[in-house]
Design a protein around this motif. Structure first.
Motif, mmCIF file in Angstrom:
data_model
loop_
_atom_site.group_PDB
_atom_site.id
_atom_site.type_symbol
_atom_site.label_atom_id
_atom_site.label_comp_id
_atom_site.label_asym_id
_atom_site.label_seq_id
_atom_site.Cartn_x
_atom_site.Cartn_y
_atom_site.Cartn_z
ATOM 1 N N SER A 185 32.896 42.706 32.445
ATOM 2 C CA SER A 185 32.636 41.882 33.829
ATOM 3 C C SER A 185 33.124 41.844 34.388
ATOM 4 C CB SER A 185 31.739 40.360 33.450
ATOM 5 O OG SER A 185 30.639 40.815 32.094
ATOM 6 N N ILE A 186 34.020 42.807 34.792
ATOM 7 C CA ILE A 186 35.110 43.330 36.108
ATOM 8 C C ILE A 186 34.345 43.667 36.957
ATOM 9 C CG2 ILE A 186 36.223 45.178 34.731
ATOM 10 C CD1 ILE A 186 38.632 44.342 36.417
ATOM 11 N N THR A 187 34.907 42.945 38.461
ATOM 12 C CA THR A 187 33.759 42.855 39.606
ATOM 13 C C THR A 187 34.915 43.529 40.606
ATOM 14 O OG1 THR A 187 34.515 41.784 41.135
ATOM 15 C CG2 THR A 187 32.309 41.684 39.812
ATOM 16 N N ALA A 188 34.092 44.637 41.927
ATOM 17 C CA ALA A 188 35.371 45.261 42.135
ATOM 18 C C ALA A 188 36.240 44.355 43.249
ATOM 19 C CB ALA A 188 34.689 46.084 43.208
ATOM 20 N N GLN A 189 35.782 43.549 43.628
ATOM 21 C CA GLN A 189 36.631 42.318 44.744
ATOM 22 C C GLN A 189 37.518 41.593 43.264
ATOM 23 O OE1 GLN A 189 33.489 39.618 45.800
ATOM 24 N NE2 GLN A 189 33.066 40.410 47.751
ATOM 25 N N GLN A 190 37.009 41.441 42.282
ATOM 26 C CA GLN A 190 38.276 41.116 40.941
ATOM 27 C C GLN A 190 38.946 42.059 40.767
ATOM 28 O OE1 GLN A 190 36.684 39.383 37.168
ATOM 29 N NE2 GLN A 190 38.296 39.482 36.500
ATOM 30 N N LEU A 191 38.485 42.908 41.163
ATOM 31 C CA LEU A 191 39.903 44.412 41.042
ATOM 32 C C LEU A 191 40.585 44.533 42.027
ATOM 33 C CD1 LEU A 191 39.835 47.372 39.674
ATOM 34 C CD2 LEU A 191 38.798 48.340 41.708
ATOM 35 N N MET A 221 49.308 52.247 31.466
ATOM 36 C CA MET A 221 48.551 52.567 32.981
ATOM 37 C C MET A 221 48.981 51.246 33.612
ATOM 38 S SD MET A 221 44.526 51.910 33.258
ATOM 39 C CE MET A 221 43.766 53.581 32.453
ATOM 40 N N SER A 222 49.435 52.309 35.111
ATOM 41 C CA SER A 222 49.789 51.905 36.411
ATOM 42 C C SER A 222 48.828 50.741 37.327
ATOM 43 C CB SER A 222 50.157 52.507 37.838
ATOM 44 O OG SER A 222 49.191 53.316 37.888
ATOM 45 N N HIS A 223 48.822 49.695 37.741
ATOM 46 C CA HIS A 223 47.324 49.285 38.960
ATOM 47 C C HIS A 223 46.913 49.979 39.141
ATOM 48 C CE1 HIS A 223 48.497 44.510 37.356
ATOM 49 N NE2 HIS A 223 49.169 44.898 37.793
ATOM 50 N N TRP A 224 47.448 51.234 40.190
ATOM 51 C CA TRP A 224 46.754 52.353 41.099
ATOM 52 C C TRP A 224 46.102 53.307 39.721
ATOM 53 C CZ3 TRP A 224 44.207 53.349 45.312
ATOM 54 C CH2 TRP A 224 43.946 54.320 45.837
ATOM 55 N N GLU A 225 46.428 53.562 38.359
ATOM 56 C CA GLU A 225 45.485 54.261 37.863
ATOM 57 C C GLU A 225 44.559 53.172 37.162
ATOM 58 O OE1 GLU A 225 48.738 57.191 35.555
ATOM 59 O OE2 GLU A 225 48.668 54.638 34.906
ATOM 60 N N ARG A 262 41.151 41.551 43.853
ATOM 61 C CA ARG A 262 42.463 40.417 44.158
ATOM 62 C C ARG A 262 42.874 40.980 43.548
ATOM 63 N NH1 ARG A 262 38.213 37.700 43.652
ATOM 64 N NH2 ARG A 262 38.414 37.290 41.292
ATOM 65 N N GLU A 263 43.262 41.012 41.829
ATOM 66 C CA GLU A 263 43.959 41.113 41.020
ATOM 67 C C GLU A 263 44.907 42.175 40.459
ATOM 68 O OE1 GLU A 263 41.869 40.509 37.460
ATOM 69 O OE2 GLU A 263 41.439 38.047 37.842
ATOM 70 N N HIS A 264 44.775 43.406 41.470
ATOM 71 C CA HIS A 264 45.228 44.365 40.972
ATOM 72 C C HIS A 264 45.546 45.062 42.515
ATOM 73 C CE1 HIS A 264 44.742 44.227 36.688
ATOM 74 N NE2 HIS A 264 42.822 44.184 36.957
ATOM 75 N N ALA A 265 45.694 44.825 43.129
ATOM 76 C CA ALA A 265 46.436 45.383 44.825
ATOM 77 C C ALA A 265 46.611 44.310 45.252
ATOM 78 C CB ALA A 265 44.667 45.696 45.305
ATOM 79 N N VAL A 266 45.804 43.306 45.602
ATOM 80 C CA VAL A 266 46.799 42.476 46.588
ATOM 81 C C VAL A 266 47.849 41.592 46.432
ATOM 82 C CG1 VAL A 266 46.510 39.866 47.712
ATOM 83 C CG2 VAL A 266 44.457 41.147 46.993
ATOM 84 N N ASP A 297 44.937 44.341 50.592
ATOM 85 C CA ASP A 297 44.440 43.735 50.410
ATOM 86 C C ASP A 297 43.394 44.151 51.723
ATOM 87 O OD1 ASP A 297 45.498 43.662 53.339
ATOM 88 O OD2 ASP A 297 45.753 41.369 53.586
ATOM 89 N N ARG A 298 42.825 45.337 51.747
ATOM 90 C CA ARG A 298 41.730 45.857 52.348
ATOM 91 C C ARG A 298 40.972 47.723 51.377
ATOM 92 N NH1 ARG A 298 45.113 45.184 56.945
ATOM 93 N NH2 ARG A 298 45.660 47.829 57.239
ATOM 94 N N PHE A 299 39.878 46.914 51.542
ATOM 95 C CA PHE A 299 39.374 48.002 50.384
ATOM 96 C C PHE A 299 37.861 47.868 51.462
ATOM 97 C CE2 PHE A 299 37.783 44.177 48.605
ATOM 98 C CZ PHE A 299 36.453 44.050 48.213
ATOM 99 N N GLN A 300 37.422 49.101 50.821
ATOM 100 C CA GLN A 300 35.648 49.315 52.028
ATOM 101 C C GLN A 300 35.149 50.166 50.927
ATOM 102 O OE1 GLN A 300 36.657 51.852 55.283
ATOM 103 N NE2 GLN A 300 37.203 50.072 56.377
ATOM 104 N N PHE A 301 34.236 49.328 49.959
ATOM 105 C CA PHE A 301 33.232 50.615 48.735
ATOM 106 C C PHE A 301 31.971 49.696 49.172
ATOM 107 C CE2 PHE A 301 36.603 48.782 45.416
ATOM 108 C CZ PHE A 301 37.106 49.766 46.260
#
Length: 317
Positions: A102-108, A138-142, A110-114, A119-123
């Motif tokens: 149950s991982i959301t895009a915002q959580q993704l 697996m890297s955070h980008w992968e 927050r935890e793997h990019a910020v 810290d900016r995304f457009q989904f």
């Protein structure tokens, strides 16, 4: 004039003035830009940790220094610096291998990019995956790529504004031509069609039996068929794609033909064009009006300032 500014391990800002050559590269297939340069400044024993580069007041690179190598010769000190933009941290750091629920895009983000400076995304919406598997190594980008492909059916990109988005192209369009007055001219170009890896039909494994695998999902590549290509392959999706096998197969086909059409341009001077910008190429031999920038290279050296561009076909993205 290109201005190079460095920051040492002690936080001191220094300007590098005796520059022999510079090479900057930005690619569609990686979020991190590369900057390599050679200087004559006697910076030893200072450690340069961060570096920025600007031309005519525009900053085109900010990042970390991976390698600093100084050669001591009879003519003095030569220092080579190999740098990557800060997005390199998304590639260098590894996700904890486990099954995420149950991982959301915002959580993704927050935890793997910020944590790595993005810290900016457009989904289009805040998608949620019931479960997603992060495999060892697996890297955070992968992991971000896997999430977006599973949740949105699209590959994410990191635009130059350090924004993760699903739109591969910008809103800008450039015309490259030596026969149009209002176009950007070039002094050398090449057009290449590489059909060697294009797949015409892909059989995707859907199950296994005592006598081998079952391939009940079959994808046909209409572009390859139009070009007269006959190349059939059998594909076994990785474990994390087991509930999205068709999507996995579609990505596989795209990966093998991303650069099948490649137009390379050499332009005098530095032209600020970004990966993802739309392009039209026009020559006496014909017009290609469905292109985008896949690679940007700036070179500064004995031959002066040069911009090298690679343009790819938009229809295969």
């Amino acid at each position: 004039m290109v201005i190079i500014q460095g920051i040492t391990s002690k936080g001191k800002e220094i300007q590098l003035r005796k520059i022999v050559d510079i090479r900057f590269q930005s690619d569609r297939l990686t979020p991190a830009d590369q900057l390599d340069l050679m200087i004559l400044d006697e910076i030893v024993p200072q450690r340069i940790m961060k570096l920025s580069a600007q031309y005519q007041g525009t900053i085109f690179f900010e990042g970390i220094v991976d390698v600093q190598k100084t050669s001591i010769t009879k003519d003095g000190y030569y220092t080579q610096l190999q740098c990557r933009s800060r997005a390199a941290l998304l590639l260098d750091n590894e996700v904890r291998a486990r099954l995420y629920f149950s991982i959301t895009a915002q959580q993704l983000i927050r935890e793997h990019a910020v944590p790595y400076g993005i810290d900016r995304f457009q989904f289009p919406y805040n998608a949620c995956l019931r479960q997603i598997l992060a495999e060892k190594g697996m890297s955070h980008w992968e992991f971000i790529q896997l999430f977006c492909r599973l949740a949105y059916g699209k590959t994410p990109y990191l635009h130059n504004q350090q924004t993760i988005c699903l739109t591969p192209f910008s809103e800008k369009t450039y015309l490259f031509s030596n026969i149009q007055r209002d176009a950007i001219g070039f002094y050398e170009s090449s057009i290449q069609e590489d059909r060697y890896q294009m797949i015409s039909k892909l059989y995707i494994q859907t199950d296994r039996g005592e006598n081998g695998a079952f391939y009940q999902q079959v994808l046909r590549n209409h572009l390859a068929e139009t070009l007269g290509i006959v190349r059939e392959r059998y594909y076994h999706p990785a474990r994390q794609w087991e509930n999205h096998i068709k999507l996995s197969g579609e990505n596989r086909i795209k990966e093998y033909q991303m650069a099948y059409l490649e137009i390379t341009l050499f332009i005098a001077g530095i032209v600020f064009i970004q990966v993802g910008d739309n392009c039209i190429f026009q020559d006496k031999l014909g017009t290609y009006d469905n292109l985008y920038v896949a690679q940007v290279v700036y070179e500064v050296g004995k031959d002066g300032l040069i911009t090298k561009l690679k343009l790819w076909d938009k229809q295969v993205v």
